[in-house]
Design an enzyme around this catalytic site. Structure first.
Site, PDB file in Angstrom:
ATOM      1  N   ALA A 249      37.625 -45.799 -23.713  1.00  0.00           N
ATOM      2  CA  ALA A 249      39.017 -46.041 -23.331  1.00  0.00           C
ATOM      3  C   ALA A 249      39.615 -45.027 -22.370  1.00  0.00           C
ATOM      4  O   ALA A 249      40.524 -45.352 -21.606  1.00  0.00           O
ATOM      5  CB  ALA A 249      39.885 -46.101 -24.588  1.00  0.00           C
ATOM      6  N   ASP A 269      36.631 -43.465 -27.610  1.00  0.00           N
ATOM      7  CA  ASP A 269      35.966 -42.754 -26.524  1.00  0.00           C
ATOM      8  C   ASP A 269      35.138 -41.629 -27.130  1.00  0.00           C
ATOM      9  O   ASP A 269      35.576 -40.986 -28.091  1.00  0.00           O
ATOM     10  CB  ASP A 269      36.974 -42.190 -25.518  1.00  0.00           C
ATOM     11  N   CYS A 363      33.513 -49.870 -12.828  1.00  0.00           N
ATOM     12  CA  CYS A 363      34.017 -49.491 -11.506  1.00  0.00           C
ATOM     13  C   CYS A 363      32.826 -49.194 -10.601  1.00  0.00           C
ATOM     14  O   CYS A 363      32.731 -48.123 -10.010  1.00  0.00           O
ATOM     15  CB  CYS A 363      34.979 -48.319 -11.589  1.00  0.00           C
TER      16      CYS A 363
END
Length: 440
Positions: A249, A269, A363
């Site tokens: 996260a 995380d 990403c």
């Protein structure tokens, strides 16, 4: 830093030099190195910003700088630190609004203060003054691939075709925009902040300024988040009261979106430090989420209504914003990370309720971390089906949707009249639905 160094502007340049050297040596993110080194330098906020600007532009134009320096040297120096010092000096001369004499003199002084390079002052002075004299010639050599490592050039041409791949490479040579996600009233906030409301719903700032000084920051009305990075959480279509897991996260922009939609969010995380920052961001935004510092593969929890998995990846989609990525990552990183992504997808599949929704994103510009990952997941999990993404869900940007119905944003997408404010981070997003009947 002593007063003489401060007057000479050596502090920020020393930090930039050390940061470039350590980032390349250790192959770790520039941001992490800057944070680590800046504690020892004790610079002002303004000087730290200058150091960061020098380091970033050095990485953004590292190929151009390397060629310019190599062509003006009889032979490359044996000491890589000397080459890096020349590079940050040339970066200031060619690409930053810094007086030539300041760039040259500070590089000479840094060398003279270094036990291993104190003899190189005259050499540095001669090379950088020649770079300054021949500035126009250097900048006229405008090969768009010069600042992209060969292995990435070959991959992108194979995946996207040469014309589109070249546009990606060109986009990486420009400064990344600053986008904001707001809790509400985006039109009003765009006007108040002097920004532009993008079709995707994010606000793009037109002027660069101190983020903390902008209206609404202290009140927690918005947060910084690239327009592409804001799309995965929107595509999950979180509803009030839904129980949602945000896996991997940090830094928390997506967690904030889900919490702002009224969902009950568990943010997971593996980095306790990054998770602490997420908690601090949520506190500023007056939003709530449960947090757990844990490897997502080891998460044990009751099934969720929906899951957002922003998986660890090579981050090649963020090269505009983090140009060091191009020079610190490798194809081996992509291979290792794609294996982790597959395991995390399998874990997420097992944590969903029947009828639940799963959004997977990275990403990355690499197919192994995007399109191929999505197809492999569906092959392993026949209990899931893809829920195609429609153009009207992303502001009508139909060029960002793949033939399979997934989302693929590129740095060359979203061209605005203000060209230096164009572009998106490179993201891949796929949305899946469990075929079982929902219990909700």
């Amino acid at each position: 830093m002593n007063q003489a160094d401060e007057q000479a502007g050596l502090g920020p340049r020393r930090l930039a030099w050390m940061a470039v050297t350590e980032t390349l040596k250790r192959r770790v993110p520039l941001d992490d190195v800057m944070e680590e080194l800046s504690r020892a330098e004790n610079l002002s906020g303004r000087d730290e910003a200058l150091a960061r600007a020098i380091a970033i532009v050095t990485f953004r134009r590292l190929g151009t700088l390397g060629r310019a320096l190599s062509e003006r040297l009889n032979k490359p120096p044996k000491d890589e630190r000397l080459m890096h010092l020349l590079a940050i000096g040339a970066a200031q001369i060619l690409f930053l609004d810094v007086p030539d004499h300041a760039a040259v003199d500070s590089a000479v002084e840094l060398a003279q203060a270094d036990p291993k390079l104190h003899h190189a002052g005259g050499f540095i002075n001669a090379v950088l003054r020649r770079v300054a004299r021949e500035r126009e010639q250097i900048l006229d050599e405008n090969d768009p691939w010069l600042d992209t490592p060969t292995w990435l050039e070959e991959r992108w041409i194979a995946q996207y075709g040469e014309p589109l791949a070249t546009k990606i490479a060109e986009a990486h040579r420009s400064l990344a925009s600053v986008d904001l996600t707001v809790k509400g009233e985006p039109e009003a906030w765009a006007e108040r902040l002097g920004g532009v409301l993008l079709p995707t719903g994010s606000i793009r700032l037109m002027e660069r300024t101190a983020i903390r000084e902008l209206p609404g920051f202290e009140e927690g009305e918005w947060w910084v988040q690239d327009a592409a990075a804001a799309l995965p959480a929107r595509l999950l279509q979180a509803q009030p009261g839904e129980r949602i897991a945000d896996l991997c996260a940090a830094p928390g922009g997506k967690t904030a979106q889900l919490a702002a939609a009224g969902a009950e969010v568990l943010a997971v995380d593996r980095s306790a430090k990054r998770l602490q920052r997420l908690e601090e961001n949520l506190a500023r935004l007056h939003l709530k989420a449960e947090t757990r510092a844990l490897d997502a593969e080891k998460l044990d929890a009751e099934p969720f209504d929906a899951i957002l998995l922003d998986a660890p990846c090579s981050a090649t989609g963020t090269i505009r914003r983090h140009p060091d990525v191009a020079w610190t990552k490798s194809e081996e990183d992509i291979r290792k990370l794609s294996g982790l992504q597959a395991r995390l997808l399998d874990k997420a599949a097992n944590l969903l309720k029947p009828g639940g929704r799963l959004v997977y994103c990275t990403c990355s510009l690499e197919a192994e971390e995007g399109e191929r990952q999505a197809e492999a997941f569906l092959a392993r999990h026949p209990e899931f089906t893809r829920k195609p993404i429609a153009p009207d869900e992303i502001g009508g940007l139909a060029e960002c949707i793949t033939p399979q119905g997934d989302l693929r944003t590129l740095p060359s997408h979203l061209v605005l009249p203000e060209h230096d404010r164009s572009g998106l981070d490179g993201f891949f997003v796929a949305r899946f639905v469990h075929k079982g009947s929902s219990t909700r």
